[in-house]
Write a protein that holds these residues in place. Structure first.
Motif, short mmCIF file in Angstrom:
data_model
loop_
_atom_site.label_atom_id
_atom_site.label_comp_id
_atom_site.label_asym_id
_atom_site.label_seq_id
_atom_site.Cartn_x
_atom_site.Cartn_y
_atom_site.Cartn_z
N LYS A 27 0.86 -1.19 0.00
CA LYS A 27 0.00 0.00 0.00
C LYS A 27 0.89 1.24 0.00
CE LYS A 27 -4.02 -2.11 1.02
NZ LYS A 27 -4.98 -2.34 0.03
N ALA A 28 0.49 2.23 -0.74
CA ALA A 28 1.17 3.53 -0.79
C ALA A 28 2.68 3.43 -1.04
CB ALA A 28 0.89 4.31 0.50
N PRO A 29 3.08 2.74 -2.12
CA PRO A 29 4.52 2.61 -2.37
C PRO A 29 5.20 3.97 -2.59
CG PRO A 29 3.28 1.81 -4.25
CD PRO A 29 2.29 2.05 -3.14
N GLY A 30 4.51 4.94 -3.16
CA GLY A 30 5.10 6.27 -3.35
C GLY A 30 5.43 6.94 -2.04
N THR A 31 4.56 6.77 -1.06
CA THR A 31 4.81 7.34 0.26
C THR A 31 5.97 6.62 0.93
OG1 THR A 31 2.51 8.03 0.48
CG2 THR A 31 3.77 7.79 2.53
N PHE A 32 6.00 5.28 0.83
CA PHE A 32 7.12 4.54 1.40
C PHE A 32 8.43 4.87 0.69
CE2 PHE A 32 3.79 2.07 3.39
CZ PHE A 32 4.33 1.80 4.64
N GLY A 33 8.36 5.08 -0.62
CA GLY A 33 9.55 5.49 -1.37
C GLY A 33 10.06 6.84 -0.90
N THR A 34 9.14 7.77 -0.67
CA THR A 34 9.55 9.09 -0.19
C THR A 34 10.15 8.98 1.21
OG1 THR A 34 7.77 10.08 -1.52
CG2 THR A 34 8.78 11.49 0.15
N LEU A 35 9.56 8.15 2.06
CA LEU A 35 10.12 7.93 3.39
C LEU A 35 11.54 7.37 3.31
CD1 LEU A 35 7.13 6.43 5.42
CD2 LEU A 35 8.37 8.54 5.93
N ALA A 36 11.75 6.44 2.38
CA ALA A 36 13.08 5.85 2.21
C ALA A 36 14.09 6.87 1.70
CB ALA A 36 13.00 4.65 1.26
N ALA A 37 13.61 7.92 1.04
CA ALA A 37 14.51 8.97 0.53
C ALA A 37 15.01 9.89 1.64
CB ALA A 37 13.79 9.80 -0.53
N VAL A 38 14.29 9.93 2.77
CA VAL A 38 14.65 10.85 3.85
C VAL A 38 16.03 10.57 4.44
CG1 VAL A 38 14.01 11.70 6.16
CG2 VAL A 38 12.26 11.47 4.37
N PRO A 39 16.37 9.32 4.83
CA PRO A 39 17.72 9.11 5.39
C PRO A 39 18.83 9.44 4.40
CG PRO A 39 16.36 7.13 5.66
CD PRO A 39 15.56 8.12 4.88
#
Length: 158
Positions: A27-39
């Motif tokens: 669910k919400a892979p774009g949101t998880f992708g953005t979260l992964a970009a934070v670190p």
């Protein structure tokens, strides 16, 4: 519901296009992708502005290839799990932004808002530009809109 093709995360092109695996989220892979970009953003945020811009331009250019090749391999244009474009879009949203919890949350929220809402010209680009360039370009534009909005917010609150 049609079952989407799955990437081979052993393939470095797919691994990067799927955001180091974050795009596999059901669910919400774009949101998880953005979260992964934070670190990763936190690591590159200490670079000088010119070095940071080089990273953003470089990752944008290689993203056209990564996303295009992965979409071709999976035979799905803009597979929802391809989130390299979210990585780059978020990094664009954070250009020359002072790093704090507030700016991270605001940058994240604004980027996701523009990426999901897709105001003009993002929606037009999303529908009209094909291949890896199309996959990347709508998120680049969403990142630029978030960037402008975030700089405006910071200026208004200063």
């Amino acid at each position: 519901m049609t079952r989407l093709a799955r990437p081979s995360l052993k393939n470095p092109i797919h691994l990067l296009a799927f955001g180091l695996g974050s795009g596999i989220a059901p669910k919400a892979p774009g949101t998880f992708g953005t979260l992964a970009a934070v670190p990763i953003f936190l690591l590159i945020s200490s670079l000088s502005l010119s070095e940071y811009l080089f990273v953003v331009v470089f990752t944008s250019v290689i993203g056209v290839y990564l996303c295009g090749q992965t979409a071709k391999d999976l035979d799905v244009h803009d597979h929802p799990g391809i989130v390299w474009d979210e990585f780059v879009g978020f990094w664009i949203a954070m250009i020359a932004i002072p790093v704090s919890l507030w700016t991270l949350l605001a940058g994240f929220a604004l980027f996701r808002l523009f990426d999901i809402w897709k105001p003009w010209p993002i929606k037009w680009v999303d529908r009209q530009v094909a291949g890896g360039l199309g996959i990347m370009l709508d998120d680049i534009l969403a990142g630029l809109m978030a960037l402008g909005s975030l700089h405006l917010l910071i200026a208004l609150l200063a």
